[in-house]
Design a protein around this motif. Structure first.
Motif, PDB file in Angstrom:
ATOM      1  N   ILE A 137       0.853  -1.184   0.000  1.00 42.57           N
ATOM      2  CA  ILE A 137       0.000   0.000   0.000  1.00 42.57           C
ATOM      3  C   ILE A 137       0.895   1.242   0.000  1.00 42.57           C
ATOM      4  CG2 ILE A 137      -1.881   1.229   1.131  1.00 42.57           C
ATOM      5  CD1 ILE A 137      -2.667  -1.576   0.261  1.00 42.57           C
ATOM      6  N   VAL A 138       0.865   2.004  -1.084  1.00 38.24           N
ATOM      7  CA  VAL A 138       1.748   3.173  -1.198  1.00 38.24           C
ATOM      8  C   VAL A 138       1.035   4.481  -0.880  1.00 38.24           C
ATOM      9  CG1 VAL A 138       3.284   2.051  -2.857  1.00 38.24           C
ATOM     10  CG2 VAL A 138       1.303   3.352  -3.683  1.00 38.24           C
ATOM     11  N   GLY A 139      -0.261   4.409  -0.604  1.00 39.77           N
ATOM     12  CA  GLY A 139      -0.984   5.626  -0.247  1.00 39.77           C
ATOM     13  C   GLY A 139      -2.447   5.328  -0.006  1.00 39.77           C
ATOM     14  N   MET A 140      -3.101   6.226   0.756  1.00 36.62           N
ATOM     15  CA  MET A 140      -4.522   6.063   1.067  1.00 36.62           C
ATOM     16  C   MET A 140      -5.186   7.431   1.117  1.00 36.62           C
ATOM     17  SD  MET A 140      -4.691   3.141   4.047  1.00 36.62           S
ATOM     18  CE  MET A 140      -3.693   4.061   5.219  1.00 36.62           C
ATOM     19  N   GLN A 141      -6.465   7.444   0.763  1.00 34.34           N
ATOM     20  CA  GLN A 141      -7.274   8.655   0.874  1.00 34.34           C
ATOM     21  C   GLN A 141      -8.713   8.246   1.105  1.00 34.34           C
ATOM     22  OE1 GLN A 141      -6.838  12.132   0.869  1.00 34.34           O
ATOM     23  NE2 GLN A 141      -9.039  12.020   1.347  1.00 34.34           N
ATOM     24  N   ASP A 142      -9.284   8.700   2.221  1.00 30.87           N
ATOM     25  CA  ASP A 142     -10.693   8.365   2.466  1.00 30.87           C
ATOM     26  C   ASP A 142     -11.587   9.082   1.454  1.00 30.87           C
ATOM     27  OD1 ASP A 142     -11.794  10.939   3.560  1.00 30.87           O
ATOM     28  OD2 ASP A 142     -10.292  10.585   5.112  1.00 30.87           O
ATOM     29  N   GLY A 143     -12.860   8.689   1.435  1.00 29.52           N
ATOM     30  CA  GLY A 143     -13.768   9.232   0.432  1.00 29.52           C
ATOM     31  C   GLY A 143     -14.418  10.540   0.799  1.00 29.52           C
ATOM     32  N   TYR A 144     -14.036  11.123   1.931  1.00 22.71           N
ATOM     33  CA  TYR A 144     -14.682  12.338   2.415  1.00 22.71           C
ATOM     34  C   TYR A 144     -13.819  13.562   2.109  1.00 22.71           C
ATOM     35  CZ  TYR A 144     -17.857   9.103   4.578  1.00 22.71           C
ATOM     36  OH  TYR A 144     -18.792   8.097   4.767  1.00 22.71           O
ATOM     37  N   PHE A 145     -13.794  13.911   0.840  1.00 26.78           N
ATOM     38  CA  PHE A 145     -13.057  15.102   0.418  1.00 26.78           C
ATOM     39  C   PHE A 145     -13.927  15.883  -0.561  1.00 26.78           C
ATOM     40  CE2 PHE A 145     -11.805  11.631  -2.422  1.00 26.78           C
ATOM     41  CZ  PHE A 145     -11.974  12.183  -3.683  1.00 26.78           C
ATOM     42  N   ASN A 146     -13.664  17.172  -0.682  1.00 26.09           N
ATOM     43  CA  ASN A 146     -14.460  17.996  -1.586  1.00 26.09           C
ATOM     44  C   ASN A 146     -13.709  18.239  -2.897  1.00 26.09           C
ATOM     45  OD1 ASN A 146     -12.654  20.252  -1.161  1.00 26.09           O
ATOM     46  ND2 ASN A 146     -13.714  20.630   0.789  1.00 26.09           N
ATOM     47  N   ALA A 147     -14.383  18.865  -3.820  1.00 17.86           N
ATOM     48  CA  ALA A 147     -13.818  19.059  -5.161  1.00 17.86           C
ATOM     49  C   ALA A 147     -12.534  19.867  -5.129  1.00 17.86           C
ATOM     50  CB  ALA A 147     -14.854  19.738  -6.054  1.00 17.86           C
ATOM     51  N   ASP A 148     -12.425  20.792  -4.182  1.00 17.16           N
ATOM     52  CA  ASP A 148     -11.228  21.634  -4.097  1.00 17.16           C
ATOM     53  C   ASP A 148      -9.987  20.841  -3.715  1.00 17.16           C
ATOM     54  OD1 ASP A 148     -12.768  23.827  -4.737  1.00 17.16           O
ATOM     55  OD2 ASP A 148     -13.098  24.416  -2.643  1.00 17.16           O
ATOM     56  N   GLU A 149     -10.178  19.697  -3.069  1.00 18.27           N
ATOM     57  CA  GLU A 149      -9.054  18.877  -2.621  1.00 18.27           C
ATOM     58  C   GLU A 149      -8.622  17.856  -3.665  1.00 18.27           C
ATOM     59  OE1 GLU A 149      -9.503  18.052   1.980  1.00 18.27           O
ATOM     60  OE2 GLU A 149     -11.456  17.845   0.993  1.00 18.27           O
ATOM     61  N   GLN A 150      -9.433  17.645  -4.690  1.00 16.46           N
ATOM     62  CA  GLN A 150      -9.172  16.552  -5.625  1.00 16.46           C
ATOM     63  C   GLN A 150      -7.834  16.694  -6.338  1.00 16.46           C
ATOM     64  OE1 GLN A 150     -12.362  14.716  -7.933  1.00 16.46           O
ATOM     65  NE2 GLN A 150     -11.149  15.026  -9.798  1.00 16.46           N
ATOM     66  N   GLU A 151      -7.490  17.890  -6.758  1.00 20.75           N
ATOM     67  CA  GLU A 151      -6.238  18.071  -7.499  1.00 20.75           C
ATOM     68  C   GLU A 151      -5.040  17.605  -6.683  1.00 20.75           C
ATOM     69  OE1 GLU A 151      -3.653  21.598  -9.737  1.00 20.75           O
ATOM     70  OE2 GLU A 151      -5.712  21.984  -9.075  1.00 20.75           O
ATOM     71  N   LYS A 152      -5.014  17.936  -5.394  1.00 25.21           N
ATOM     72  CA  LYS A 152      -3.904  17.511  -4.534  1.00 25.21           C
ATOM     73  C   LYS A 152      -3.887  15.996  -4.365  1.00 25.21           C
ATOM     74  CE  LYS A 152      -3.498  21.754  -1.814  1.00 25.21           C
ATOM     75  NZ  LYS A 152      -3.573  22.344  -0.446  1.00 25.21           N
ATOM     76  N   ILE A 153      -5.073  15.407  -4.275  1.00 22.38           N
ATOM     77  CA  ILE A 153      -5.145  13.949  -4.125  1.00 22.38           C
ATOM     78  C   ILE A 153      -4.628  13.248  -5.371  1.00 22.38           C
ATOM     79  CG2 ILE A 153      -6.749  12.003  -3.871  1.00 22.38           C
ATOM     80  CD1 ILE A 153      -8.520  13.971  -2.200  1.00 22.38           C
ATOM     81  N   VAL A 154      -5.014  13.739  -6.532  1.00 18.64           N
ATOM     82  CA  VAL A 154      -4.533  13.157  -7.786  1.00 18.64           C
ATOM     83  C   VAL A 154      -3.020  13.302  -7.889  1.00 18.64           C
ATOM     84  CG1 VAL A 154      -4.596  13.352 -10.306  1.00 18.64           C
ATOM     85  CG2 VAL A 154      -6.720  13.509  -8.982  1.00 18.64           C
ATOM     86  N   THR A 155      -2.494  14.436  -7.452  1.00 15.70           N
ATOM     87  CA  THR A 155      -1.040  14.642  -7.453  1.00 15.70           C
ATOM     88  C   THR A 155      -0.345  13.632  -6.543  1.00 15.70           C
ATOM     89  OG1 THR A 155      -1.293  17.008  -7.911  1.00 15.70           O
ATOM     90  CG2 THR A 155       0.809  16.291  -6.956  1.00 15.70           C
ATOM     91  N   ARG A 156      -0.953  13.347  -5.389  1.00 14.97           N
ATOM     92  CA  ARG A 156      -0.392  12.352  -4.471  1.00 14.97           C
ATOM     93  C   ARG A 156      -0.382  10.961  -5.099  1.00 14.97           C
ATOM     94  NH1 ARG A 156      -4.078  12.097   0.146  1.00 14.97           N
ATOM     95  NH2 ARG A 156      -2.826  10.238   0.630  1.00 14.97           N
ATOM     96  N   ILE A 157      -1.457  10.639  -5.799  1.00 12.86           N
ATOM     97  CA  ILE A 157      -1.536   9.328  -6.446  1.00 12.86           C
ATOM     98  C   ILE A 157      -0.438   9.194  -7.492  1.00 12.86           C
ATOM     99  CG2 ILE A 157      -2.942   7.894  -7.992  1.00 12.86           C
ATOM    100  CD1 ILE A 157      -5.411   8.956  -6.480  1.00 12.86           C
ATOM    101  N   ALA A 158      -0.274  10.218  -8.297  1.00 17.20           N
ATOM    102  CA  ALA A 158       0.767  10.188  -9.333  1.00 17.20           C
ATOM    103  C   ALA A 158       2.155  10.086  -8.706  1.00 17.20           C
ATOM    104  CB  ALA A 158       0.663  11.438 -10.208  1.00 17.20           C
ATOM    105  N   ALA A 159       2.387  10.834  -7.634  1.00 18.99           N
ATOM    106  CA  ALA A 159       3.700  10.820  -6.984  1.00 18.99           C
ATOM    107  C   ALA A 159       4.000   9.489  -6.314  1.00 18.99           C
ATOM    108  CB  ALA A 159       3.770  11.952  -5.955  1.00 18.99           C
ATOM    109  N   SER A 160       2.971   8.741  -5.958  1.00 18.21           N
ATOM    110  CA  SER A 160       3.162   7.464  -5.272  1.00 18.21           C
ATOM    111  C   SER A 160       3.687   6.372  -6.194  1.00 18.21           C
ATOM    112  CB  SER A 160       1.834   6.993  -4.655  1.00 18.21           C
ATOM    113  OG  SER A 160       0.945   6.513  -5.663  1.00 18.21           O
ATOM    114  N   GLY A 161       3.529   6.576  -7.503  1.00 19.07           N
ATOM    115  CA  GLY A 161       3.926   5.537  -8.447  1.00 19.07           C
ATOM    116  C   GLY A 161       2.993   4.339  -8.443  1.00 19.07           C
ATOM    117  N   ALA A 162       1.767   4.530  -8.016  1.00 18.10           N
ATOM    118  CA  ALA A 162       0.798   3.424  -7.923  1.00 18.10           C
ATOM    119  C   ALA A 162       0.603   2.739  -9.272  1.00 18.10           C
ATOM    120  CB  ALA A 162      -0.526   3.948  -7.403  1.00 18.10           C
ATOM    121  N   GLU A 163       0.546   1.413  -9.226  1.00 18.08           N
ATOM    122  CA  GLU A 163       0.225   0.618 -10.409  1.00 18.08           C
ATOM    123  C   GLU A 163      -1.253   0.271 -10.452  1.00 18.08           C
ATOM    124  OE1 GLU A 163       3.409  -2.573 -11.002  1.00 18.08           O
ATOM    125  OE2 GLU A 163       3.870  -1.739  -9.007  1.00 18.08           O
TER     126      GLU A 163
END
Length: 247
Positions: A137-163
């Motif tokens: 598990i290289v990262g986690m994000q619960d489902g309780y976030f708003n639209a303003d936070e999505q860009e940062k979450i997507v950036t975290r996913i990309a930075a994690s190198g998730a397959e």
């Protein structure tokens, strides 16, 4: 090209193209046949989702943007059997497919990012995946976030190198999130899993195996959650399509 790499047969119902994988194992073999996970989005299709797509062209376009759509609901399987005889398609339950993918991810040390659920359920899911299959598990994000936070979450996913990115947010919210994430980070396999984390951690009881084998898992859920009866009533439209051969 090996048989595992060949594209599956396609069966079209009401404009939605379904991948005709024979079973869960064949699907997973295909996703890993080239030495890594095929990128893109995979979406489970049941009667309710097909009805939503029928009434909302944007949802239909969103679903069809997925790399693969598979028959999760028994009603979809029976519709394929009726429209394309003598084809016999096996139902692939989303929860079972997800567990198979997680098991294979653990075996191959593939990087997994988990999205969705409450913070508590998300943590329990991660802990159980690590304990059972040694999932990375290289990262986690619960489902309780708003639209303003999505860009940062997507950036975290990309930075994690998730397959693999597993998204449990319910439909169509999870499909919208996966589409947006895929546009920024196209290297991962994205799977929408609805309430699978709740089932996996034991918070929600799944139908007994005998109900699953009989294709009655939907009825079990209605009995346990009577509020679902309204959703069941909507299925009469699908039944009409089925009986009239309009699928």
């Amino acid at each position: 090209m090996s048989s595992q790499e060949e594209e599956p047969p396609i069966y079209t119902l009401r404009g939605i193209r379904l991948a005709g994988f024979a079973n869960r194992e064949t699907f997973i073999d295909h996703l890993t046949a080239r030495g890594g996970w095929l990128p893109g989005m995979i979406v489970a299709i049941n009667a309710e989702k097909m009805l939503t797509a029928e009434w909302d062209p944007q949802i239909k376009a969103l679903i069809n943007a997925a790399r693969y759509r598979y028959a999760d609901g028994i009603s979809i399987v029976r519709a394929v059997h009726r429209k394309f005889p003598p084809v016999r398609l096996e139902r692939i339950a989303g929860a079972d497919l997800w567990e198979g993918i997680m098991q294979e991810a653990g075996r191959t040390d593939s990087a997994v990012f988990l999205v969705g659920g409450t913070p508590e359920i998300l943590q329990l899911t991660a802990d159980k995946l690590r304990q059972r299959w040694q999932v990375n598990i290289v990262g986690m994000q619960d489902g309780y976030f708003n639209a303003d936070e999505q860009e940062k979450i997507v950036t975290r996913i990309a930075a994690s190198g998730a397959e693999i990115v597993s998204v449990a947010m319910g439909s169509p919210k999870q499909e919208i999130f996966m589409r947006d994430c895929l546009q920024v980070y196209p290297r991962a396999l994205y799977m929408g899993v609805g309430g699978t984390y709740d089932v996996f951690t034991g918070r929600v009881k799944r139908a007994p195996e005998v109900w699953q084998r009989l294709g009655l898992e939907w009825l079990y859920r209605v009995i346990r959650q009577p509020a679902r009866i309204r959703r069941l009533i909507k299925m009469l439209t699908f039944l009409r399509w089925y009986l009239r051969g309009d699928l």
